[in-house]
Design a protein around this motif. Sequence first.
Motif, PDB file in Angstrom:
ATOM      1  N   LEU A   1      49.677  46.066  38.275  1.00  0.00           N
ATOM      2  CA  LEU A   1      49.420  45.701  39.782  1.00  0.00           C
ATOM      3  C   LEU A   1      48.175  45.617  39.943  1.00  0.00           C
ATOM      4  O   LEU A   1      47.347  46.447  39.297  1.00  0.00           O
ATOM      5  CB  LEU A   1      50.082  46.979  40.397  1.00  0.00           C
ATOM      6  N   GLU A   2      47.740  44.722  40.826  1.00  0.00           N
ATOM      7  CA  GLU A   2      46.230  44.411  41.007  1.00  0.00           C
ATOM      8  C   GLU A   2      46.095  44.224  42.265  1.00  0.00           C
ATOM      9  O   GLU A   2      46.956  43.640  43.135  1.00  0.00           O
ATOM     10  CB  GLU A   2      45.937  43.124  40.193  1.00  0.00           C
ATOM     11  N   SER A   3      45.172  45.027  43.186  1.00  0.00           N
ATOM     12  CA  SER A   3      44.839  44.856  44.619  1.00  0.00           C
ATOM     13  C   SER A   3      44.567  43.255  44.798  1.00  0.00           C
ATOM     14  O   SER A   3      43.905  42.545  43.842  1.00  0.00           O
ATOM     15  CB  SER A   3      43.835  45.655  45.042  1.00  0.00           C
ATOM     16  N   SER A   4      44.459  43.010  46.052  1.00  0.00           N
ATOM     17  CA  SER A   4      44.465  41.374  46.378  1.00  0.00           C
ATOM     18  C   SER A   4      43.153  41.251  46.267  1.00  0.00           C
ATOM     19  O   SER A   4      42.524  40.078  45.920  1.00  0.00           O
ATOM     20  CB  SER A   4      44.687  41.212  47.783  1.00  0.00           C
ATOM     21  N   ASP A   5      42.053  42.016  46.286  1.00  0.00           N
ATOM     22  CA  ASP A   5      40.652  41.828  46.080  1.00  0.00           C
ATOM     23  C   ASP A   5      40.324  42.017  44.788  1.00  0.00           C
ATOM     24  O   ASP A   5      39.097  41.621  44.293  1.00  0.00           O
ATOM     25  CB  ASP A   5      39.727  42.555  46.925  1.00  0.00           C
ATOM     26  N   ARG A   6      41.221  42.274  43.846  1.00  0.00           N
ATOM     27  CA  ARG A   6      41.105  42.498  42.177  1.00  0.00           C
ATOM     28  C   ARG A   6      39.998  43.694  42.003  1.00  0.00           C
ATOM     29  O   ARG A   6      39.521  43.611  41.073  1.00  0.00           O
ATOM     30  CB  ARG A   6      40.721  41.346  41.766  1.00  0.00           C
ATOM     31  N   LEU A   7      39.762  44.438  42.934  1.00  0.00           N
ATOM     32  CA  LEU A   7      38.804  45.565  42.623  1.00  0.00           C
ATOM     33  C   LEU A   7      39.487  46.867  42.030  1.00  0.00           C
ATOM     34  O   LEU A   7      38.859  47.666  41.418  1.00  0.00           O
ATOM     35  CB  LEU A   7      38.043  45.998  43.952  1.00  0.00           C
ATOM     36  N   LYS A   8      40.907  46.926  42.313  1.00  0.00           N
ATOM     37  CA  LYS A   8      41.635  47.965  41.725  1.00  0.00           C
ATOM     38  C   LYS A   8      42.903  47.461  40.917  1.00  0.00           C
ATOM     39  O   LYS A   8      43.328  46.523  41.233  1.00  0.00           O
ATOM     40  CB  LYS A   8      42.103  48.803  43.141  1.00  0.00           C
ATOM     41  N   THR A   9      42.990  47.847  39.719  1.00  0.00           N
ATOM     42  CA  THR A   9      44.118  47.402  38.893  1.00  0.00           C
ATOM     43  C   THR A   9      44.821  48.690  38.384  1.00  0.00           C
ATOM     44  O   THR A   9      44.078  49.753  38.107  1.00  0.00           O
ATOM     45  CB  THR A   9      43.534  46.878  37.639  1.00  0.00           C
TER      46      THR A   9
END
Length: 107
Positions: free
Chosen positions: A30-38
């Motif tokens: 899973l990756e956050s929409s802003d790609r800051l968290k994975t």
Amino acid sequence: MSSRPSTITNILLKNQNEYVESAWCPVILLESSDRLKTCYSDCTPLNVPSRSAKEFIIVFQYLQGFKLKDTINFSFIIDEREINKTLPVKLIFDGNQAAMAMNIRLT
């Protein structure tokens, strides 16, 4: 709980008459929409400290033809010993439910 630390060096899933190994490297779940968290899966070896418990997310790839039944068979290699377990299948997540459950693991 053991007074000694343990290492799970391999996890195998029995798929009909063959065993499938768990992924050997982390997989992006899973990756956050802003790609800051994975959120990544865990991979072996898994270390469990003495007198404690841990939770892991394990991924099995290449499960073509896998038939899910009421139970699922695993083989764990823990501290060089093989332990076979048959576990009941209690809950099956759809894609959205799995994403919600993994959301808490975002790092």
